[in-house]
Design an enzyme around this catalytic site. Sequence first.
Site, PDB file in Angstrom:
ATOM      1  N   ASN A   1       0.871  -1.176   0.000  1.00 54.46           N
ATOM      2  CA  ASN A   1       0.000   0.000   0.000  1.00 54.46           C
ATOM      3  C   ASN A   1       0.907   1.225   0.000  1.00 54.46           C
ATOM      4  O   ASN A   1       1.504   1.548   1.026  1.00 54.46           O
ATOM      5  CB  ASN A   1      -0.885  -0.046   1.266  1.00 54.46           C
ATOM      6  CG  ASN A   1      -1.669   1.236   1.463  1.00 54.46           C
ATOM      7  OD1 ASN A   1      -1.797   2.041   0.547  1.00 54.46           O
ATOM      8  ND2 ASN A   1      -2.183   1.425   2.674  1.00 54.46           N
ATOM      9  N   TRP A   2       0.999   1.868  -1.146  1.00 57.00           N
ATOM     10  CA  TRP A   2       1.952   2.987  -1.277  1.00 57.00           C
ATOM     11  C   TRP A   2       1.416   4.282  -0.661  1.00 57.00           C
ATOM     12  O   TRP A   2       2.111   5.294  -0.647  1.00 57.00           O
ATOM     13  CB  TRP A   2       2.295   3.219  -2.752  1.00 57.00           C
ATOM     14  CG  TRP A   2       3.059   2.093  -3.389  1.00 57.00           C
ATOM     15  CD1 TRP A   2       3.412   0.892  -2.829  1.00 57.00           C
ATOM     16  CD2 TRP A   2       3.577   2.058  -4.727  1.00 57.00           C
ATOM     17  NE1 TRP A   2       4.107   0.126  -3.728  1.00 57.00           N
ATOM     18  CE2 TRP A   2       4.221   0.814  -4.910  1.00 57.00           C
ATOM     19  CE3 TRP A   2       3.553   2.953  -5.802  1.00 57.00           C
ATOM     20  CZ2 TRP A   2       4.838   0.447  -6.111  1.00 57.00           C
ATOM     21  CZ3 TRP A   2       4.159   2.596  -6.992  1.00 57.00           C
ATOM     22  CH2 TRP A   2       4.802   1.358  -7.142  1.00 57.00           C
ATOM     23  N   LYS A   3       0.168   4.280  -0.222  1.00 54.33           N
ATOM     24  CA  LYS A   3      -0.461   5.463   0.380  1.00 54.33           C
ATOM     25  C   LYS A   3      -0.249   6.684  -0.521  1.00 54.33           C
ATOM     26  O   LYS A   3      -0.269   6.555  -1.741  1.00 54.33           O
ATOM     27  CB  LYS A   3       0.075   5.691   1.799  1.00 54.33           C
ATOM     28  CG  LYS A   3      -0.008   4.432   2.654  1.00 54.33           C
ATOM     29  CD  LYS A   3       0.167   4.694   4.118  1.00 54.33           C
ATOM     30  CE  LYS A   3       0.205   3.382   4.861  1.00 54.33           C
ATOM     31  NZ  LYS A   3       0.132   3.520   6.297  1.00 54.33           N
TER      32      LYS A   3
ATOM     33  N   HIS B   1      -9.477   1.033   4.707  1.00 52.87           N
ATOM     34  CA  HIS B   1      -8.216   1.150   5.458  1.00 52.87           C
ATOM     35  C   HIS B   1      -8.464   2.043   6.676  1.00 52.87           C
ATOM     36  O   HIS B   1      -9.252   2.986   6.612  1.00 52.87           O
ATOM     37  CB  HIS B   1      -7.136   1.749   4.544  1.00 52.87           C
ATOM     38  CG  HIS B   1      -5.771   1.695   5.142  1.00 52.87           C
ATOM     39  ND1 HIS B   1      -5.349   2.589   6.099  1.00 52.87           N
ATOM     40  CD2 HIS B   1      -4.737   0.832   4.950  1.00 52.87           C
ATOM     41  CE1 HIS B   1      -4.112   2.279   6.462  1.00 52.87           C
ATOM     42  NE2 HIS B   1      -3.714   1.224   5.776  1.00 52.87           N
TER      43      HIS B   1
ATOM     44  N   GLU C   1      -6.871   4.388   7.897  1.00 54.12           N
ATOM     45  CA  GLU C   1      -6.653   5.826   7.660  1.00 54.12           C
ATOM     46  C   GLU C   1      -7.876   6.440   6.998  1.00 54.12           C
ATOM     47  O   GLU C   1      -8.209   7.601   7.242  1.00 54.12           O
ATOM     48  CB  GLU C   1      -5.384   6.033   6.811  1.00 54.12           C
ATOM     49  CG  GLU C   1      -4.143   5.783   7.650  1.00 54.12           C
ATOM     50  CD  GLU C   1      -2.932   5.304   6.866  1.00 54.12           C
ATOM     51  OE1 GLU C   1      -2.922   5.399   5.629  1.00 54.12           O
ATOM     52  OE2 GLU C   1      -1.984   4.816   7.522  1.00 54.12           O
TER      53      GLU C   1
ATOM     54  N   GLU D   1      -5.566  -5.309  10.454  1.00 53.91           N
ATOM     55  CA  GLU D   1      -4.540  -4.302  10.710  1.00 53.91           C
ATOM     56  C   GLU D   1      -4.834  -3.591  12.028  1.00 53.91           C
ATOM     57  O   GLU D   1      -5.644  -2.649  12.059  1.00 53.91           O
ATOM     58  CB  GLU D   1      -4.532  -3.264   9.582  1.00 53.91           C
ATOM     59  CG  GLU D   1      -4.226  -3.839   8.225  1.00 53.91           C
ATOM     60  CD  GLU D   1      -3.622  -2.790   7.305  1.00 53.91           C
ATOM     61  OE1 GLU D   1      -2.525  -3.015   6.807  1.00 53.91           O
ATOM     62  OE2 GLU D   1      -4.241  -1.727   7.120  1.00 53.91           O
TER      63      GLU D   1
ATOM     64  N   GLY E   1       2.320   1.852  10.844  1.00 51.38           N
ATOM     65  CA  GLY E   1       3.283   2.953  10.727  1.00 51.38           C
ATOM     66  C   GLY E   1       3.960   3.321  12.027  1.00 51.38           C
ATOM     67  O   GLY E   1       4.585   4.375  12.126  1.00 51.38           O
TER      68      GLY E   1
ATOM     69  N   SER F   1       3.306  -2.596  10.386  1.00 53.70           N
ATOM     70  CA  SER F   1       4.761  -2.644  10.558  1.00 53.70           C
ATOM     71  C   SER F   1       5.362  -3.999  10.185  1.00 53.70           C
ATOM     72  O   SER F   1       6.266  -4.491  10.857  1.00 53.70           O
ATOM     73  CB  SER F   1       5.149  -2.225  11.983  1.00 53.70           C
ATOM     74  OG  SER F   1       4.726  -0.902  12.227  1.00 53.70           O
TER      75      SER F   1
ATOM     76  N   GLY G   1       2.725  -1.094   4.374  1.00 53.05           N
ATOM     77  CA  GLY G   1       2.863   0.314   4.001  1.00 53.05           C
ATOM     78  C   GLY G   1       4.327   0.667   3.778  1.00 53.05           C
ATOM     79  O   GLY G   1       4.886   0.449   2.702  1.00 53.05           O
ATOM     80  N   GLY G   2       4.968   1.150   4.827  1.00 51.01           N
ATOM     81  CA  GLY G   2       6.331   1.692   4.739  1.00 51.01           C
ATOM     82  C   GLY G   2       7.318   0.809   3.986  1.00 51.01           C
ATOM     83  O   GLY G   2       8.041   1.288   3.098  1.00 51.01           O
TER      84      GLY G   2
HETATM   85  C1  PEP Z   1      -0.689  -0.093   5.940  1.00 54.46           C
HETATM   86  O1  PEP Z   1      -0.533   0.917   5.297  1.00 54.46           O
HETATM   87  O2  PEP Z   1      -1.705  -0.767   5.752  1.00 54.46           O
HETATM   88  C2  PEP Z   1       0.339  -0.490   6.906  1.00 54.46           C
HETATM   89  C3  PEP Z   1       0.189  -1.612   7.559  1.00 54.46           C
HETATM   90  O3  PEP Z   1       1.421   0.343   7.054  1.00 54.46           O
HETATM   91  P1  PEP Z   1       2.843  -0.025   7.739  1.00 54.46           P
HETATM   92  O4  PEP Z   1       3.315  -1.305   7.103  1.00 54.46           O
HETATM   93  O5  PEP Z   1       3.727   1.126   7.404  1.00 54.46           O
HETATM   94  O6  PEP Z   1       2.605  -0.187   9.205  1.00 54.46           O
END
Ligand code: PEP
Length: 252
Positions: free
Chosen positions: A11-13, A97, A99, A169, A175, A215, A236-237
């Site tokens: 997920n590049w956000k 998601h 967010e 999640e 994050g 994470s 994500g990251g």
């Molecule tokens: C996400 O964006 O769904 C996520 C889990 O981010 P991260 O891996 O950065 O915690």
Amino acid sequence: MAKRKPLIAGNWKMYKTVAEASDLVKGLKKNLGGISDREALVCPPFTSLAAVAQLLKDSNISLGAQNMHWEEKGAFTGEIAPAMLADAGCKYVIIGHSERRQYFGETDETVNKKTKAAFAHSLTPIVCVGETLAEREKNITLEIIGRQIKNGLAGLTDKQAAELVIAYEPVWAIGTGKTASPAQAQEVHAAIRNLFASMYGNEAAQAARILYGGSVKPDNVSELMRQPDIDGGLVGGASLDVDSFTKLVQFS
Ligand code: PEP
């Protein structure tokens, strides 16, 4: 019983210009082009979908989007329709998601509408659920997730239920560098699968993939993936860099 193919989704956000997205995907294509026993998926911002789709032609890496509207078309300024995503080459779409729930008013009701609209346009929804830190500390994690699943995923056909991807999640792990322990994640994944079986039968529940997100990094992915009900990761990251996403997909 159906064997679930592991799915590692990036997920590049709200990161990457078209040029940056193209660089990242060229590197991934070089490293991951031949994978077959697992699936890699990238979910860039809308503006890069067409360019990334073009680069991913003839590769085994799948394309997805991060959100969409449930309506077919109309006066919805700033929104993207399901058919537009399918037309851009998407196979998947992330829905609900945390967010989006937290900052953009997404609810279980809108998640449900979007999930059904995705299936209606041959997109596979990746529906996100998860508890906040306060909810975990109050010991109501399973109650919260139960509500999100029951309301967000109501009214599917058994076939759709089997094709669905759910992402667990925990909001406190996204994050933050904090990961749920493999045992904590497995407990919730097993509860989700049980609940899903009570809604759509055991066959669908055994076929549906449940990803863990929060994470996920190259150094914790393998242990998470060893849990029986963890079928992949929503990342994500660590999905924003060629080397780290390659390592995630190459988990052992
Ligand atoms: C996400 O964006 O769904 C996520 C889990 O981010 P991260 O891996 O950065 O915690």
